[in-house]
Write a protein that holds these residues in place. Sequence first.
Motif, PDB file in Angstrom:
ATOM      1  N   LEU A 145       2.850  -6.115  -5.471  1.00  0.00           N
ATOM      2  CA  LEU A 145       3.693  -6.757  -4.459  1.00  0.00           C
ATOM      3  C   LEU A 145       5.165  -6.670  -4.850  1.00  0.00           C
ATOM      4  CD1 LEU A 145       1.615  -9.990  -3.718  1.00  0.00           C
ATOM      5  CD2 LEU A 145       1.891  -8.008  -2.232  1.00  0.00           C
ATOM      6  N   PRO A 146       6.074  -6.489  -3.866  1.00  0.00           N
ATOM      7  CA  PRO A 146       5.812  -6.531  -2.424  1.00  0.00           C
ATOM      8  C   PRO A 146       5.374  -5.204  -1.809  1.00  0.00           C
ATOM      9  CG  PRO A 146       8.152  -6.350  -2.808  1.00  0.00           C
ATOM     10  CD  PRO A 146       7.512  -6.419  -4.169  1.00  0.00           C
ATOM     11  N   MET A 147       4.945  -4.222  -2.598  1.00  0.00           N
ATOM     12  CA  MET A 147       4.442  -2.972  -2.041  1.00  0.00           C
ATOM     13  C   MET A 147       3.183  -3.265  -1.229  1.00  0.00           C
ATOM     14  SD  MET A 147       5.232   0.316  -2.097  1.00  0.00           S
ATOM     15  CE  MET A 147       6.089   0.591  -3.657  1.00  0.00           C
ATOM     16  N   LYS A 148       3.211  -2.938   0.032  1.00  0.00           N
ATOM     17  CA  LYS A 148       2.115  -3.279   0.950  1.00  0.00           C
ATOM     18  C   LYS A 148       0.968  -2.293   0.805  1.00  0.00           C
ATOM     19  CE  LYS A 148       1.359  -4.144   5.904  1.00  0.00           C
ATOM     20  NZ  LYS A 148       1.014  -5.570   5.811  1.00  0.00           N
ATOM     21  N   SER A 149      -0.265  -2.800   0.806  1.00  0.00           N
ATOM     22  CA  SER A 149      -1.437  -1.930   0.768  1.00  0.00           C
ATOM     23  C   SER A 149      -1.404  -0.991   1.968  1.00  0.00           C
ATOM     24  CB  SER A 149      -2.717  -2.767   0.793  1.00  0.00           C
ATOM     25  OG  SER A 149      -3.858  -1.940   0.689  1.00  0.00           O
ATOM     26  N   ILE A 223       7.018   4.836   1.184  1.00  0.00           N
ATOM     27  CA  ILE A 223       6.972   4.947   2.638  1.00  0.00           C
ATOM     28  C   ILE A 223       5.997   3.891   3.157  1.00  0.00           C
ATOM     29  CG2 ILE A 223       6.451   6.442   4.603  1.00  0.00           C
ATOM     30  CD1 ILE A 223       6.924   8.834   2.708  1.00  0.00           C
ATOM     31  N   ASN A 224       6.496   2.942   3.920  1.00  0.00           N
ATOM     32  CA  ASN A 224       5.634   1.931   4.528  1.00  0.00           C
ATOM     33  C   ASN A 224       5.091   2.459   5.850  1.00  0.00           C
ATOM     34  OD1 ASN A 224       5.899  -0.082   2.573  1.00  0.00           O
ATOM     35  ND2 ASN A 224       7.739  -0.925   3.510  1.00  0.00           N
ATOM     36  N   THR A 225       3.795   2.409   6.018  1.00  0.00           N
ATOM     37  CA  THR A 225       3.184   2.877   7.259  1.00  0.00           C
ATOM     38  C   THR A 225       2.877   1.729   8.208  1.00  0.00           C
ATOM     39  OG1 THR A 225       0.989   2.767   6.231  1.00  0.00           O
ATOM     40  CG2 THR A 225       2.151   4.877   6.129  1.00  0.00           C
ATOM     41  N   GLN A 226       3.062   0.480   7.727  1.00  0.00           N
ATOM     42  CA  GLN A 226       2.849  -0.699   8.559  1.00  0.00           C
ATOM     43  C   GLN A 226       3.987  -1.687   8.325  1.00  0.00           C
ATOM     44  OE1 GLN A 226      -1.218  -2.355   8.366  1.00  0.00           O
ATOM     45  NE2 GLN A 226      -1.749  -0.606   7.086  1.00  0.00           N
TER      46      GLN A 226
END
Length: 255
Positions: A145-149, A223-226
Amino acid sequence: MKIISKNIRHLRHLKSLTQETLADNLQVPRSRISSYEEGRSAPTIEMLILISDYFKLPIDILLRNDLTKATDTSFIEVGNQRVLFPITVDNDNNNLIEVVPIKASAGYLAGYDDPEYIEHLEKIKLPFLPTGKHRAFPIKGDSMLPMKSGSYVVGRFVEDRNDIKSGKTYVLVTLNDGMVYKRVINNIELNNSLLLISDNKMYHDYSVPINEVLEIWEFTCSINTQEYDEHELKISSIINMFNDLGVELKALEKR
């Protein structure tokens, strides 16, 4: 001289470069590149440095290894070491980045050294990245965190394990734990291991012997995909706050 002429010609072909284009990129006369490739003259040390920097390959590899045995998927074997270099390009000569898909990430451990597997991965282009060989890996869980799954970490391949910087984050491909993304402490000189740390302190730190580490990719970007929703941001902030408090409490206990 024969091996270097073969290697220059081979690397140029892999990057789909004409002699004129390579000469322009190196800012040397085209006749000089032609002379090297045909074996009529040997590159000077200054020219070897230029070629080495351009293709991102150490000079000793250029001089001692037959790169014609390499595939167009960017790796060669040098002794027991696997060396990658950026030779997958598009029509505009831009380096392409392989993307390991989320659903197939478990198969990367079996396919990371299979040229056919790598060749069939989807590719993207990120022109703002620094030089080096890059690859994008999916992130699962909440240990960083805070890296989103579901996000992707783009990593730069680390050729020399002694270049691992303590405190930085890396994607590691390990023999027993598969692919992981962690903050790393370099303990190679101390006990031939890496200490892997999760930013989410609910997870325990653990060590991995360096001989069980198959690949190392240093974080370059994510790269956040959500999109994060409001609830997730609050939970993440609360967890981080308690993690910080936990560190402070431990420091007080020592006093």
